[in-house]
Each structure stands twice: as C-alpha cells, then as structure tokens.
Design an enzyme around this catalytic site. Structure first.
Site, mmCIF file in Angstrom:
data_model
loop_
_atom_site.group_PDB
_atom_site.id
_atom_site.type_symbol
_atom_site.label_atom_id
_atom_site.label_comp_id
_atom_site.label_asym_id
_atom_site.label_seq_id
_atom_site.Cartn_x
_atom_site.Cartn_y
_atom_site.Cartn_z
ATOM 1 N N LYS A 77 0.856 -1.193 0.000
ATOM 2 C CA LYS A 77 0.000 0.000 0.000
ATOM 3 C C LYS A 77 0.882 1.229 0.000
ATOM 4 C CE LYS A 77 -4.058 1.894 0.086
ATOM 5 N NZ LYS A 77 -3.555 2.868 -0.910
ATOM 6 N N LYS A 101 4.669 2.799 8.521
ATOM 7 C CA LYS A 101 3.434 3.541 8.826
ATOM 8 C C LYS A 101 2.243 2.607 8.987
ATOM 9 C CE LYS A 101 2.825 7.261 6.498
ATOM 10 N NZ LYS A 101 2.530 8.238 5.417
ATOM 11 N N LYS A 113 5.389 1.823 -2.923
ATOM 12 C CA LYS A 113 5.373 3.201 -3.427
ATOM 13 C C LYS A 113 5.693 3.174 -4.907
ATOM 14 C CE LYS A 113 4.717 7.364 -1.606
ATOM 15 N NZ LYS A 113 3.758 7.692 -0.521
ATOM 16 N N THR A 197 -5.515 13.060 5.394
ATOM 17 C CA THR A 197 -4.133 13.220 5.853
ATOM 18 C C THR A 197 -3.990 14.492 6.677
ATOM 19 O OG1 THR A 197 -3.365 12.062 3.870
ATOM 20 C CG2 THR A 197 -1.720 13.250 5.159
ATOM 21 N N ASN A 228 -2.627 19.751 -0.238
ATOM 22 C CA ASN A 228 -3.755 19.068 0.393
ATOM 23 C C ASN A 228 -3.531 18.837 1.886
ATOM 24 O OD1 ASN A 228 -6.233 17.552 0.406
ATOM 25 N ND2 ASN A 228 -4.996 15.717 0.543
ATOM 26 N N SER A 356 -7.711 5.447 3.356
ATOM 27 C CA SER A 356 -7.552 4.589 2.181
ATOM 28 C C SER A 356 -7.932 3.144 2.520
ATOM 29 C CB SER A 356 -6.101 4.636 1.682
ATOM 30 O OG SER A 356 -5.858 5.789 0.928
#
Length: 423
Positions: A77, A101, A113, A197, A228, A356
């Site tokens: 992820k 994380k 990633k 986030t 954002n 997510s």
C-alpha cells in the site's frame, strides 16, 4: 551498513535516512533482531519504461517505478508521485516508510510506493492520461486489490486514480474498484479521503500538545507546504483556536505574527495557485521560514527539509511531520538534543492511509459509510496508535520516532517469524 548494489545512499539521502532509522531501532527488537535484515531490503523493485506519443506527434520516454518493500502483513500500500526528481532510491525509501506507517497504525498492509520521473505541469491533460495508462499497464503485473494498492501522492489526484483503476480493469476484464484508493466518489471513493491526511495531522498534533501541556488556543503554527495536507491541517488548527503565523509553498513564504485569516488565504491560493503575494501577510525570504518562532511547526512539503543546520535555528515546541521523511537523521539528532519533540511522519500523517484502508474495505463490501462515521473511525484508530507509541517512548525513554519504529518493526518481524521462510 547493509546496502543494495544498485543504490549508494548517503546518511541523509532518503534510503540512507531509512537505514539509519532501522539501525536505531535494532537494539529494542530482542530476539526478533535476527530478522531485521528483511527490513533493509525491499521485496521487489520494478523499473519500467513509459513511452507515449505527445500532442505534437513526437515520442517521449519516461522512467517509472513501483517498489514493494514488504508484503509480510498484507498487500502493498502506498502512493504514486509524478515529479521531475523522482528516483529509485527515493521510491524505495518511501515504500519502506509505508511499511512502517501501516504497521505503526496496525493496518493489514505491507508497504509500497511508485513514481514517474516527469514534470506533470509540462504535459497536457491528454498526455497525462496517456502516461498514467501506460504506467499502469507496465506495473499491472504486480498490482491488484489483493497484491498492491496505489493511491495519490505528490502531483497525483483522484482523476489519475480513476485512469489507473480503469486501465487495470480493462486489462483484467472486470471492474476492480479496489485496485487503487483515493478515487472519485462515483467510482468507489470514500467520503473524507481528500481531507484525511491533513485531518490526521491535526488530530495527532492536538494529542501531542495535550500531553505536553501546550494549549491549542492561541498556539502559533508554522506550515511548510500548503497543498492538500498543509492547507487542511492549517485550516483545522485555526478553526480550533490556533494562529497560523507563517506559511511557505513553491510561490513564496508569508508571515503574520497575529495569525492569518485562513479563508482569505485559501481563497487567494485558489485564485493564484500559491500563497505568494497574499495581502494578509508580509513576504519574507524562503530560508527565513526556519527562524520563525512557533509552538507547532508542520513540515508538509517534501523529504529532507529539516537539516542539522536548520534544526539549530528552529524555535518551536513540536515538529509535526506532515510530509514523508522531512527531517534528516542529523536534523533529528539536533532537535532531540535541543528538547524539541518530533512527532514522526509514520504516525503524524497516517490519516490518509487509514481512510484509504476504509475505502478499500468499503469497495470490497460495496457498502459505504457516512463522512461522520469515517471521521469517528479515523480519530479512534490514529489516537489509539499514537497512545501506544507515546507509551512505548516513555517506557524505553526513546524518541517518538524510535518508539514508532519499535512498535512497527516488532509487528512486521513477528509476522515474518510466524510465517517463516518459503521454501
């Protein structure tokens, strides 16, 4: 320091920073330390050529990456970024931080990633779609709802996720909404995802301030990066009584010791594309941002911003890492020596991946929650994760970053030990 042959990291490079963090946590892993080498090596790294025909008829080639650092606790992820400075080493580090994380928050994911080395501002919308679809086709051999789930990151958004989802679905012959997260709502996206986030940064910041007896009302907040993450975090801090005294983005740095009017600033950014020239604040030199006195400093731009030199100049109570890897190891040490609390990225900006996860779960069940339900679940999960990390920090008398890595690495390596090696 163990290393891979195809990268040569320095201490303060992204991968070098990550390896230094693993070195720091190893003494606290007990018998699990025998497995620690698995954390220093990504499971899989894919480099792809992304050729497209530009609007002028010429052929352009871009280099793309997808790195799966760990799949031990679940599917990979992590986001996909489009940026001219993207490198394999950077993507490796970002994938590793996603492993940490996800484990720190106890989500059932590994870390991954992706990225393409390009400047999206130089491409038309049609060219951007071509790049996205070709990249998705190239990495399609390793992504999937149960394999690896991309998401938005720097310079990517819901539209790009929609193109990725559609491309993957066309190539597999069935609509697969769960292959990416951060999608538009009509395509299986989750309410609250865009704000998640930034909201998470605020929630974790509020929890840290409460434990440090730093009042939220009247607190001075400085924000680097007003995209954002930074803008939403700043808006929530201001709505809860804090003063946004300094903001920096790619258009400039602005300062108002009395606090800025957030709605006016957001309107200005919507009109002009950045904070530069905002009438409600003074313009200052970019480097002077690090000299602004604050109670909370939020680096929410790119990695490697707080160097040792800047860490000596910073005057704040709490550094709240909205970006991934914004503090170098040397900078981290200086801040620790000066008694400045750093709330690390792997918990501070975990709100996005948490929602997510909610989106992925909703896509599988085809049952969607309200935004209030999303926010309640988000707050509960990340505040619980932060409490565990804080308690671990106090138990071992270590920094919050090392504590977060202790919690996360223990979970990953326990899973690795219990799964064993195959064959």
């Amino acid at each position: 320091m163990p290393n891979l042959s195809f990268v040569s990291p320095t201490r303060n490079s992204p991968w070098g920073t990550y390896l230094s963090q693993i070195d720091a946590v190893e003494p606290y892993l007990g018998h699990l330390a025998r497995w620690v080498e698995t954390l220093r090596r990504p499971k899989r790294a894919l480099i792809v050529d992304v050729p497209i025909e530009l609007d002028n008829g010429t052929i352009a080639h871009y280099e793309g990456y997808r790195v799966q650092h760990s799949l031990t606790r679940g599917p990979g992820k992590g986001g996909v970024r489009y940026h001219p400075d993207v490198t394999l080493e950077e993507v490796m580090a970002l994938s590793a931080w996603m492993t940490i994380k996800n484990a720190a928050v106890n989500l059932p994911y590994g870390g991954a990633k992706g990225g393409i080395r390009l400047d999206p501002k130089q491409l038309s919308l049609k060219e951007l779609e071509k790049v996205t679809r070709r990249y998705t086709s190239e990495i399609g051999i390793i992504i999937g709802p149960q394999q690896d789930i991309p998401a938005p990151d720097v310079n990517t958004n819901g539209q790009i996720m929609a193109w990725m989802m559609d491309t993957y679905s066309m190539n597999t012959g069935a609509t697969a909404t769960g292959v990416v997260t951060g999608k538009p709502i009509p395509l299986g996206g989750s309410l609250g995802r865009v704000q998640a986030t930034g909201r998470g940064v605020f929630v974790i910041g509020r929890e840290a301030m409460r434990r440090l007896n730093v009042p939220l009302e009247g607190a001075r907040v400085a924000v680097q990066g007003f995209g954002n993450v930074g803008s939403i975090a700043a808006k929530l801090f201001a709505a809860n009584g804090a003063k946004i005294v300094a903001v920096q983005d790619h258009t400039g740095t602005i300062l108002n010791h009395s606090g800025m009017d957030m709605q006016n600033l957001l309107d200005h950014v919507a009109r002009t594309g950045g904070v530069g020239g905002f009438a409600g604040a003074d313009s200052i030199a970019d480097e002077n941002f690090w000299d602004v006195k604050s109670d909370v400093l939020i680096p929410a731009a790119l990695e490697g911003q707080i160097t040792a030199e800047r860490a000596h100049r910073i005057s704040t109570r709490v550094v709240l890492e909205g970006a991934n890897g914004p503090t170098t190891p040397d900078g981290d040490q200086v801040l620790a020596d000066r008694g400045i609390i750093v709330v690390p990225d792997v918990i501070a900006n975990s709100g996005g991946v948490t929602v997510s996860y909610f989106e992925w779960v909703q896509d599988f069940s085809s049952f969607f929650w309200t935004e209030d339900e999303i926010n309640v679940r988000l707050d509960k999960i990340i505040t619980g994760a932060f409490k565990h990390i804080w308690d671990t920090s106090e138990q071992h008398r270590i920094t919050l970053r090392t504590a977060a890595f202790v919690v996360a690495c223990t979970r990953v390596l326990q899973a690795r030990e219990e799964r064993g090696l195959y064959p």
